[in-house]
Scaffold this motif. Structure first.
Motif, PDB file in Angstrom:
ATOM      1  N   UNK A   7      17.133 -20.640  -7.839  1.00  0.00           N
ATOM      2  CA  UNK A   7      18.325 -21.373  -7.419  1.00  0.00           C
ATOM      3  C   UNK A   7      18.247 -21.682  -5.928  1.00  0.00           C
ATOM      4  N   UNK A   8      18.457 -22.939  -5.573  1.00  0.00           N
ATOM      5  CA  UNK A   8      18.590 -23.341  -4.176  1.00  0.00           C
ATOM      6  C   UNK A   8      20.001 -23.865  -4.009  1.00  0.00           C
ATOM      7  N   UNK A   9      20.856 -23.074  -3.373  1.00  0.00           N
ATOM      8  CA  UNK A   9      22.275 -23.414  -3.264  1.00  0.00           C
ATOM      9  C   UNK A   9      22.582 -23.982  -1.879  1.00  0.00           C
ATOM     10  N   UNK A  10      23.167 -25.158  -1.869  1.00  0.00           N
ATOM     11  CA  UNK A  10      23.596 -25.781  -0.610  1.00  0.00           C
ATOM     12  C   UNK A  10      25.021 -25.319  -0.320  1.00  0.00           C
ATOM     13  N   UNK A  11      25.240 -24.691   0.830  1.00  0.00           N
ATOM     14  CA  UNK A  11      26.556 -24.191   1.213  1.00  0.00           C
ATOM     15  C   UNK A  11      27.237 -25.236   2.082  1.00  0.00           C
ATOM     16  N   UNK A  12      28.379 -25.733   1.616  1.00  0.00           N
ATOM     17  CA  UNK A  12      29.080 -26.806   2.325  1.00  0.00           C
ATOM     18  C   UNK A  12      30.497 -26.389   2.662  1.00  0.00           C
ATOM     19  N   UNK A  13      30.928 -26.757   3.838  1.00  0.00           N
ATOM     20  CA  UNK A  13      32.302 -26.520   4.276  1.00  0.00           C
ATOM     21  C   UNK A  13      33.188 -27.610   3.677  1.00  0.00           C
ATOM     22  N   UNK A  14      34.100 -27.241   2.782  1.00  0.00           N
ATOM     23  CA  UNK A  14      34.960 -28.219   2.111  1.00  0.00           C
ATOM     24  C   UNK A  14      35.855 -28.971   3.091  1.00  0.00           C
ATOM     25  N   UNK A  15      36.083 -28.383   4.272  1.00  0.00           N
ATOM     26  CA  UNK A  15      36.952 -29.020   5.265  1.00  0.00           C
ATOM     27  C   UNK A  15      36.300 -30.264   5.888  1.00  0.00           C
ATOM     28  N   UNK A  16      34.971 -30.406   5.735  1.00  0.00           N
ATOM     29  CA  UNK A  16      34.283 -31.542   6.351  1.00  0.00           C
ATOM     30  C   UNK A  16      34.296 -32.783   5.464  1.00  0.00           C
ATOM     31  N   UNK A  17      34.837 -32.694   4.273  1.00  0.00           N
ATOM     32  CA  UNK A  17      35.029 -33.864   3.412  1.00  0.00           C
ATOM     33  C   UNK A  17      33.741 -34.572   3.056  1.00  0.00           C
ATOM     34  N   UNK A  18      33.721 -35.903   3.243  1.00  0.00           N
ATOM     35  CA  UNK A  18      32.581 -36.708   2.827  1.00  0.00           C
ATOM     36  C   UNK A  18      31.313 -36.421   3.612  1.00  0.00           C
ATOM     37  N   UNK A  19      31.450 -35.857   4.826  1.00  0.00           N
ATOM     38  CA  UNK A  19      30.259 -35.473   5.591  1.00  0.00           C
ATOM     39  C   UNK A  19      29.452 -34.427   4.825  1.00  0.00           C
ATOM     40  N   UNK A  20      30.158 -33.506   4.174  1.00  0.00           N
ATOM     41  CA  UNK A  20      29.485 -32.463   3.389  1.00  0.00           C
ATOM     42  C   UNK A  20      28.695 -33.090   2.247  1.00  0.00           C
ATOM     43  N   UNK A  21      29.265 -34.127   1.622  1.00  0.00           N
ATOM     44  CA  UNK A  21      28.593 -34.804   0.508  1.00  0.00           C
ATOM     45  C   UNK A  21      27.340 -35.525   1.000  1.00  0.00           C
ATOM     46  N   UNK A  22      27.450 -36.191   2.138  1.00  0.00           N
ATOM     47  CA  UNK A  22      26.321 -36.936   2.713  1.00  0.00           C
ATOM     48  C   UNK A  22      25.161 -35.998   3.049  1.00  0.00           C
ATOM     49  N   UNK A  23      25.486 -34.869   3.686  1.00  0.00           N
ATOM     50  CA  UNK A  23      24.446 -33.903   4.075  1.00  0.00           C
ATOM     51  C   UNK A  23      23.839 -33.252   2.832  1.00  0.00           C
ATOM     52  N   UNK A  24      24.670 -32.924   1.852  1.00  0.00           N
ATOM     53  CA  UNK A  24      24.168 -32.322   0.610  1.00  0.00           C
ATOM     54  C   UNK A  24      23.184 -33.252  -0.078  1.00  0.00           C
ATOM     55  N   UNK A  25      23.496 -34.546  -0.068  1.00  0.00           N
ATOM     56  CA  UNK A  25      22.607 -35.533  -0.680  1.00  0.00           C
ATOM     57  C   UNK A  25      21.273 -35.584   0.063  1.00  0.00           C
ATOM     58  N   UNK A  26      21.325 -35.505   1.404  1.00  0.00           N
ATOM     59  CA  UNK A  26      20.093 -35.526   2.212  1.00  0.00           C
ATOM     60  C   UNK A  26      19.235 -34.288   1.931  1.00  0.00           C
ATOM     61  N   UNK A  27      19.869 -33.116   1.870  1.00  0.00           N
ATOM     62  CA  UNK A  27      19.152 -31.874   1.548  1.00  0.00           C
ATOM     63  C   UNK A  27      18.522 -31.972   0.162  1.00  0.00           C
ATOM     64  N   UNK A  28      19.256 -32.537  -0.767  1.00  0.00           N
ATOM     65  CA  UNK A  28      18.775 -32.648  -2.143  1.00  0.00           C
ATOM     66  C   UNK A  28      17.526 -33.524  -2.219  1.00  0.00           C
ATOM     67  N   UNK A  29      17.541 -34.613  -1.465  1.00  0.00           N
ATOM     68  CA  UNK A  29      16.389 -35.524  -1.472  1.00  0.00           C
ATOM     69  C   UNK A  29      15.164 -34.904  -0.796  1.00  0.00           C
TER      70      UNK A  29
END
Length: 497
Positions: free
Chosen positions: A215-237
């Protein structure tokens, strides 16, 4: 977190509630409001368009069922689509294969990776696993010491990392040590890094190559909103992630990250952090979150919280004490602590279907919680002998208790008087119900429950039939079966007279 979205959606459904039938025009109007509500909640605009188009299409194609209002039909479609948007179903960790299994925690600096690593270790230990913590962040000052402190607090083995070691070497040696200690799962707490930092991203890739995590879990701060989604997508790629941990879900963010991240990255949200305590991490259940967003409550999570505070055997023992009127202030204090450990009254009310908005109607709930804190302070100021036998509390003892708790003697008198009334009432009810404690519900049998049916009483939580029981015991609601039996019995006695 979803309060604003819940309020907006409730307004949309209230408007639909006044319609006699569903038409393309009023559905179009409703979807416009839903679209605005989701955009205001910081949901990705592509996700919003797809969501509203799907809901509109399904709502128009839904057959009108007898006895079901237009609003209820749309709510059903919206609920189904929200569940799909959030991931469809809860996703478990896939830890099969190599032993020990490896979980790699990655993300931006300050997102809560280290604390989440400790929370996850505690959660896995509760599932009968043997976790092993590895501090692999050599860049942030005191990061290694923080993990050591958490490991010591949880009594979980931890690798003895040094700040001058290379992260890759730390991981190699830690895996060998974990295997030697017969641990079943290794949690790697890596350094926070930006997805545009090529050097650190290459280092993370090297760590992943060596550790081969399940398992590779990306830890995101929910308070950052769409920035968290953008960074998660970059990490995933760049490195590939298998799941997401959202932290600070108890905050006042708008919830856009939770609603967008699965659609954008393809990786499901697996866990959410609901507070600062190490025990405050929950498995992410899309259907339950959808229920909360739509104001339908979250009975299953409430049941799980109740079950975690008291075992059935303990509840049965307490029921016997109540039946014999031996329920004392020590038991009372224990039950208050159990209820407080479940969260604030406001958070509990939001999980009960139909009561999500009652907190606002009742006003500020903090006043009620202050009263409970005062009651607990009074009981804490008593000796164990006084708590076990309140009858021995004379005027001089009351003065001492009041001084010790920072309250007045009349407050102590009021507590003792109310406690005695409550004890007599509970004793009568338990005898009327033959002193039986309702069995703990089987969670697997409650999959689709979203109302109060069958929730007459829970060992360790209490019945909701006539209001929450502050003593954490069943049968205190006005509509409980024990109370009804007692009323019927009293009526028969009066008729005989």
């Amino acid at each position: 977190m979803f309060e604003s979205l819940t309020d907006r959606l409730s307004g949309v459904f209230r408007t639909l509630g006044g319609r006699v039938q569903l038409t393309e025009e009023n559905i179009q109007e409703a979807m416009r409001e839903v679209r605005l509500a989701l955009l205001e909640a910081d949901v990705n605009f592509k996700v919003v368009k797809e969501f509203t188009d799907t809901v509109k299409e399904k709502a128009l194609g839904t057959l009108v069922m007898k006895g079901v209002s237009p609003a209820q039909q749309v709510i059903k479609v919206v609920n189904d689509e929200l569940v799909r948007l959030l991931g469809g179903e809860s996703t478990e960790l896939k830890l099969q294969g190599q032993q020990p299994a490896v979980i790699l925690m990655a993300g931006l600096q300050g997102s809560g990776k280290t604390t989440s690593s400790g929370k996850l270790a505690l959660l896995l230990r509760k599932q009968k696993m043997k976790p092993y913590l590895v501090p692999a962040d050599v860049y942030r000052p005191a990061a290694i010491e923080q993990i050591r402190t958490l490991a010591k607090q949880l009594d979980i083995p931890c690798f003895d990392s040094k700040a001058d070691m290379k992260p890759v070497d730390i991981v190699k040696n830690a895996l060998l040590d974990a295997k030697e200690k017969q641990c079943t799962v290794v949690i790697l707490d890596t350094a926070g890094r930006l997805h545009v930092d090529d050097t650190l991203m290459q280092e993370l890739s090297a760590i992943k190559e060596i550790a081969k995590p399940q398992e590779t879990l990306f830890v995101a701060d929910a308070m950052t909103g769409q920035d968290a989604v953008t960074v998660a997508d970059a990490f995933n790629r760049q490195i590939g992630i298998t799941g997401v941990v959202l932290t600070k879900m108890d905050g006042d963010a708008r919830g856009g990250a939770a609603l967008s991240i699965k659609s954008v990255t393809g990786a499901p949200v697996k866990f959410v952090g609901m507070g600062e305590k190490l025990s405050e991490m929950e498995v992410f259940h899309p259907d339950r979150v959808a229920g909360r967003i739509l104001g339908m409550g979250d009975v299953l999570t409430l049941l799980e919280k109740a079950q975690s505070t008291m075992e059935q055997e303990e509840a049965e023992a307490l029921a016997k004490k109540m039946q014999k009127a031996k329920f004392d202030l020590e038991d009372f204090r224990t039950q208050m602590k159990r209820i407080r450990s479940m969260g604030s009254f406001e958070s509990i009310l939001k999980m009960i279907p139909g009561l999500g908005g009652i907190a606002k109607q009742l006003g500020e709930m903090k006043g009620h919680e202050k009263e409970i804190a005062k009651t607990e302070a009074i009981i804490n100021s008593m000796t164990m002998k006084e708590r076990r036998n309140p009858d021995i509390i004379n005027p001089s003892r009351k003065v001492r208790i009041a001084k010790g708790s920072g309250t007045q003697v009349q407050d102590v008198n009021q507590l003792l008087r109310q406690f005695e009334q409550m004890r007599k009432m509970m004793s009568g009810m338990m005898k009327g119900g033959k002193g039986k404690m309702p069995p703990m519900p089987n969670m697997n049998q409650l999959g689709g429950m979203n109302n109060l049916g069958g929730m007459g009483g829970l060992g360790g939580l209490g019945g909701f039939g006539g209001g929450m029981n502050p003593f954490g015991m069943p049968g205190s609601g006005r509509n409980s079966s024990a109370t009804k039996k007692k009323r019927d019995k009293d009526k028969k006695k009066k008729k005989r007279k």
